[in-house]
Scaffold this motif. Structure first.
Motif, PDB file in Angstrom:
ATOM      1  N   ALA A  27     -25.951  34.824  21.599  1.00 31.35           N
ATOM      2  CA  ALA A  27     -26.448  35.795  22.575  1.00 31.35           C
ATOM      3  C   ALA A  27     -26.132  35.359  23.996  1.00 31.35           C
ATOM      4  O   ALA A  27     -25.850  36.200  24.860  1.00 31.35           O
ATOM      5  N   PHE A  28     -26.159  34.052  24.260  1.00 30.83           N
ATOM      6  CA  PHE A  28     -25.835  33.551  25.592  1.00 30.83           C
ATOM      7  C   PHE A  28     -24.399  33.910  25.971  1.00 30.83           C
ATOM      8  O   PHE A  28     -24.133  34.372  27.077  1.00 30.83           O
ATOM      9  N   LEU A  29     -23.467  33.696  25.063  1.00 35.58           N
ATOM     10  CA  LEU A  29     -22.069  34.033  25.336  1.00 35.58           C
ATOM     11  C   LEU A  29     -21.873  35.533  25.504  1.00 35.58           C
ATOM     12  O   LEU A  29     -21.100  35.978  26.357  1.00 35.58           O
ATOM     13  N   LEU A  30     -22.561  36.323  24.683  1.00 32.00           N
ATOM     14  CA  LEU A  30     -22.440  37.777  24.804  1.00 32.00           C
ATOM     15  C   LEU A  30     -22.997  38.267  26.135  1.00 32.00           C
ATOM     16  O   LEU A  30     -22.407  39.147  26.778  1.00 32.00           O
ATOM     17  N   ASN A  31     -24.114  37.703  26.563  1.00 31.07           N
ATOM     18  CA  ASN A  31     -24.676  38.082  27.861  1.00 31.07           C
ATOM     19  C   ASN A  31     -23.781  37.627  29.002  1.00 31.07           C
ATOM     20  O   ASN A  31     -23.611  38.339  29.992  1.00 31.07           O
ATOM     21  N   LEU A  32     -23.228  36.440  28.887  1.00 32.04           N
ATOM     22  CA  LEU A  32     -22.342  35.924  29.935  1.00 32.04           C
ATOM     23  C   LEU A  32     -21.055  36.731  30.008  1.00 32.04           C
ATOM     24  O   LEU A  32     -20.515  36.944  31.099  1.00 32.04           O
ATOM     25  N   ALA A  33     -20.566  37.208  28.878  1.00 27.97           N
ATOM     26  CA  ALA A  33     -19.331  37.993  28.861  1.00 27.97           C
ATOM     27  C   ALA A  33     -19.533  39.394  29.427  1.00 27.97           C
ATOM     28  O   ALA A  33     -18.570  40.044  29.802  1.00 27.97           O
ATOM     29  N   SER A  34     -20.766  39.848  29.510  1.00 28.52           N
ATOM     30  CA  SER A  34     -21.003  41.171  30.082  1.00 28.52           C
ATOM     31  C   SER A  34     -21.572  41.101  31.493  1.00 28.52           C
ATOM     32  O   SER A  34     -21.896  42.124  32.075  1.00 28.52           O
TER      33      SER A  34
END
Length: 176
Positions: A27-34
Motif C-alpha cells: 500500500a505504501f508503494l501504491l500511495n507513493l506512485a499516485s
C-alpha cells in the motif's frame, strides 16, 4: 562453481513461478506512485542527506546549484520510472508518456524547491527574515540602571553602553 550453477538453475525456476505477495504490504508503494508530492518529499530528503554528507567530508564537495537540480531531476525520473514499472501508476491521470513526464516534473519541482522554497513561502506569509549575525568590534563598559545624565564621559576608543531595566536598581558592581 557448482553452487553458482545451482543458484542459476534455481533462479530460472523461481522467475518462472508467480510470487505470492499476499503477505507483503504494498500500500505504501501504491500511495507513493499516485502522489508526486510525497515522492518529491522523499527525493528531497534523499538529496538533502546526500548533500549534507558530501559537505562534511574532507575536502568538502561543493557543487553549483544547477548540478544538484540535475541530480534531483535524474533521481526523480528513476524513482518515478521504478514506481511506474512496479505498480503501473505514476502517470498523474494521463494514460501515456505525458502523464509520466508531468509526474516527474511535479516530483522534481517539489524536491528542488524543498527547504529554500519553504523558507521563501514562510517569509511571504509571515514576514519572517533570517537572523543576521551581530559583530562587536570593541569591548565596552556596561552600566546597569545608570542615569543617562550621570554617565561618565566617553574616552576615545572606549564606547559606553547604558542598559536601563525597570524595577529596583542593582547595587553590585559589574567588573570590567
Amino acid at each position: 562453481m557448482k553452487l553458482i550453477i545451482l543458484l542459476l538453475c534455481l533462479s530460472g525456476l523461481a522467475s518462472a513461478q508467480v510470487p505470492d505477495l499476499s503477505s507483503v504490504n504494498v500500500a505504501f508503494l501504491l500511495n507513493l506512485a499516485s502522489d508526486p508530492v510525497g515522492l518529491g518529499l522523499l527525493v528531497f530528503g534523499l538529496m538533502a542527506t546526500l548533500k549534507r554528507n558530501l559537505a562534511r567530508r574532507e575536502p568538502p564537495l561543493t557543487w553549483a546549484p544547477w548540478r544538484w537540480w540535475g541530480l534531483t531531476l535524474l533521481t526523480s525520473t528513476v524513482c518515478a520510472g521504478a514506481l511506474h514499472l512496479l505498480t503501473g501508476r505514476a502517470l498523474l491521470g494521463f494514460p501515456d508518456v505525458r502523464g509520466f513526464v508531468l509526474f516527474v516534473l511535479v516530483t522534481a519541482v517539489v524536491a528542488i524547491a524543498g527547504r529554500d522554497g519553504l523558507k521563501t513561502a514562510l517569509g511571504w506569509l509571515g514576514g519572517l527574515k533570517p537572523a543576521s549575525p551581530v559583530t562587536v568590534e570593541q569591548a565596552g563598559t556596561v552600566e546597569v540602571n545608570a542615569v543617562p545624565a550621570a554617565a561618565p564621559a566617553v574616552t576615545s576608543g572606549e564606547p559606553v553602553v547604558t542598559v536601563e531595566r525597570p524595577g529596583a536598581p542593582i547595587d553590585e558592581d559589574i567588573p570590567r
